[in-house]
Enzyme design. Structure first.
Site, mmCIF file in Angstrom:
data_model
loop_
_atom_site.group_PDB
_atom_site.id
_atom_site.type_symbol
_atom_site.label_atom_id
_atom_site.label_comp_id
_atom_site.label_asym_id
_atom_site.label_seq_id
_atom_site.Cartn_x
_atom_site.Cartn_y
_atom_site.Cartn_z
ATOM 1 N N ASP A 188 45.723 90.506 57.723
ATOM 2 C CA ASP A 188 46.206 89.285 58.355
ATOM 3 C C ASP A 188 45.104 88.769 59.280
ATOM 4 O O ASP A 188 44.449 89.546 59.991
ATOM 5 C CB ASP A 188 47.483 89.590 59.159
ATOM 6 C CG ASP A 188 48.104 88.341 59.733
ATOM 7 O OD1 ASP A 188 48.776 87.632 58.975
ATOM 8 O OD2 ASP A 188 47.930 88.082 60.939
ATOM 9 N N ILE A 189 44.887 87.458 59.278
ATOM 10 C CA ILE A 189 43.849 86.866 60.123
ATOM 11 C C ILE A 189 44.275 86.959 61.591
ATOM 12 O O ILE A 189 45.414 86.620 61.939
ATOM 13 C CB ILE A 189 43.605 85.400 59.751
ATOM 14 C CG1 ILE A 189 43.254 85.282 58.270
ATOM 15 C CG2 ILE A 189 42.501 84.796 60.603
ATOM 16 C CD1 ILE A 189 43.142 83.851 57.795
ATOM 17 N N ASN A 211 44.246 77.381 63.371
ATOM 18 C CA ASN A 211 44.832 76.194 62.740
ATOM 19 C C ASN A 211 45.001 75.067 63.747
ATOM 20 O O ASN A 211 44.730 73.894 63.448
ATOM 21 C CB ASN A 211 46.189 76.545 62.129
ATOM 22 C CG ASN A 211 46.091 76.885 60.651
ATOM 23 O OD1 ASN A 211 45.090 76.593 60.008
ATOM 24 N ND2 ASN A 211 47.108 77.510 60.116
ATOM 25 N N ASP A 220 43.234 76.555 55.461
ATOM 26 C CA ASP A 220 43.299 76.853 54.023
ATOM 27 C C ASP A 220 41.948 77.324 53.503
ATOM 28 O O ASP A 220 41.857 78.212 52.638
ATOM 29 C CB ASP A 220 43.751 75.616 53.243
ATOM 30 C CG ASP A 220 45.220 75.298 53.465
ATOM 31 O OD1 ASP A 220 45.937 76.158 54.014
ATOM 32 O OD2 ASP A 220 45.647 74.177 53.107
ATOM 33 N N GLU A 256 49.610 83.756 55.891
ATOM 34 C CA GLU A 256 48.197 84.153 55.908
ATOM 35 C C GLU A 256 48.001 85.621 55.601
ATOM 36 O O GLU A 256 46.893 86.141 55.731
ATOM 37 C CB GLU A 256 47.560 83.820 57.261
ATOM 38 C CG GLU A 256 48.016 84.677 58.423
ATOM 39 C CD GLU A 256 49.238 84.127 59.133
ATOM 40 O OE1 GLU A 256 49.486 84.529 60.267
ATOM 41 O OE2 GLU A 256 49.948 83.287 58.534
#
Length: 351
Positions: A216-217, A224, A233, A259
């Site tokens: 996961d980021i 974002n 994206d 994500e």
């Protein structure tokens, strides 16, 4: 029968009303917009069957995951959306036309054979009647030439239809691949992931190791908010590219939701999976992200990764849940790191 097919069965009115009420209440609790697509997901969740959908939603609820627009869309596309598209309908019509043409070709071939046999029989009858042999040879050559022409014409027609069938077969293969692929990342989607996990679990039941990693980021929402969803994206596609490159050929990288990406590693124990996860983390940390519209170099990204290994006899959902907990432990202990399920045991003991 697909999920969408079963949703259009005719259930008892009171039962359907009860399911609809439960669906609407749960959507309100989760602050989910009451759109037709979202309602279809939750109606199926409370209905009979659809265990895969129920497991996916239960896991999201257990970990307090927000049902944002992207998650809702993923659930609908994976578990509800009808698989019959305009392309499939067109393919069906083309197949019907080809089968009709094939029947006509075969009928023509049969009629031609009968005609040829009749012509040769007439030549034979004339031979018995004492007709000039030269004339008989000429008639026989003429019948054989006509037969050869008909055969060539039929062969050309069949060759053309064979080429059309090849085109349809390729189209069906591409459609099947699209139905199993996440459109944003190009990775396997949840449907393909679930199928792969079931097969991998069957193999693991015979003693082969099976591990999963989930990444996961870190601070993705902030990324974002600062740079926009288009850049977000772009980052997800970069993550997918690195994940695909760093896992092995027999592994399955997939988009799990939002994500979060996941990789299933058959025939890999916990140590092997953790090593691959560390390579993924390191490769992403070294990536440079450039904003396409301006050429601006953006801040580097980092990921947190959880790793777990399948335990004989357990449900796949238990494996995923343990991997997910390891991922959240990685986030809670500083981010930009790999955490295996063994650290969960240590945390539990220390607590």
């Amino acid at each position: 029968m697909s999920a969408m097919d079963s949703s259009f069965d005719e259930p008892d009115y009171d039962y359907a009303a009860s399911i609809a009420g439960r669906a609407m209440r749960s959507m309100a609790e989760q602050r989910i917009a009451p759109t037709p697509a979202n309602f279809a997901v939750w109606f199926l969740y409370f209905g009979d069957g659809h265990e895969d959908l129920r497991n996916a939603i239960d896991l999201l609820i257990d970990h307090n995951r927000p049902f944002d627009a992207r998650t809702n869309q993923d659930l609908f596309k994976t578990y509800v959306a009808p698989q019959v598209s305009a392309a499939v309908v067109d393919t069906s019509e083309r197949l019907q036309a080809l089968m009709g043409a094939a029947k006509e070709f075969l009928a023509t071939a049969i009629a031609d054979n009968h005609s040829q046999m009749q012509g040769i029989s007439e030549v034979a009858d004339q031979g018995k009647a004492g007709v000039d042999p030269k004339a008989l040879v000429a008639q026989l050559m003429n019948e054989l030439a006509r037969a050869a022409t008909r055969a060539t014409r039929l062969e050309a027609g069949f060759a053309e239809k064979t080429r059309e069938l090849d085109v349809i077969r390729d189209s069906l293969s591409r459609s099947e691949e699209r139905a199993r692929t996440d459109t944003l990342t190009g990775l396997a989607n949840r449907r393909a992931l679930d199928e792969f996990l079931r097969k991998a679990q069957a193999t693991a039941a015979w003693g082969e190791p099976l591990s999963v990693l989930m990444l996961d980021i870190d601070h993705f929402k902030t990324f974002n908010d600062n740079f926009g969803h288009g850049v977000g994206d772009q980052v997800l596609r970069l993550m997918a590219k690195v994940l695909r490159e760093k896992v092995r050929e027999q592994d399955l990288p997939a988009r799990y939701g939002g994500e979060e990406l996941i990789a299933v590693l058959p025939d890999a124990d916990l140590a092997t999976c953790a090593e691959i996860a560390e390579r993924i983390r390191h490769a992403l940390a070294e990536c440079t992200i450039t904003r396409r519209s301006t050429g601006e170099v953006l801040p580097s990204i980092s990921v947190s990764i959880g790793v777990a290994q399948y335990r004989a006899g357990e449900a796949i959902t238990d494996l995923i849940e343990r991997c997910d907990r390891a991922l959240y432990l990685a986030k809670g202990s500083g981010r930009n790191r790999v955490v295996t399920e063994t650290e969960l045991d240590r945390v539990g003991t220390a607590g």
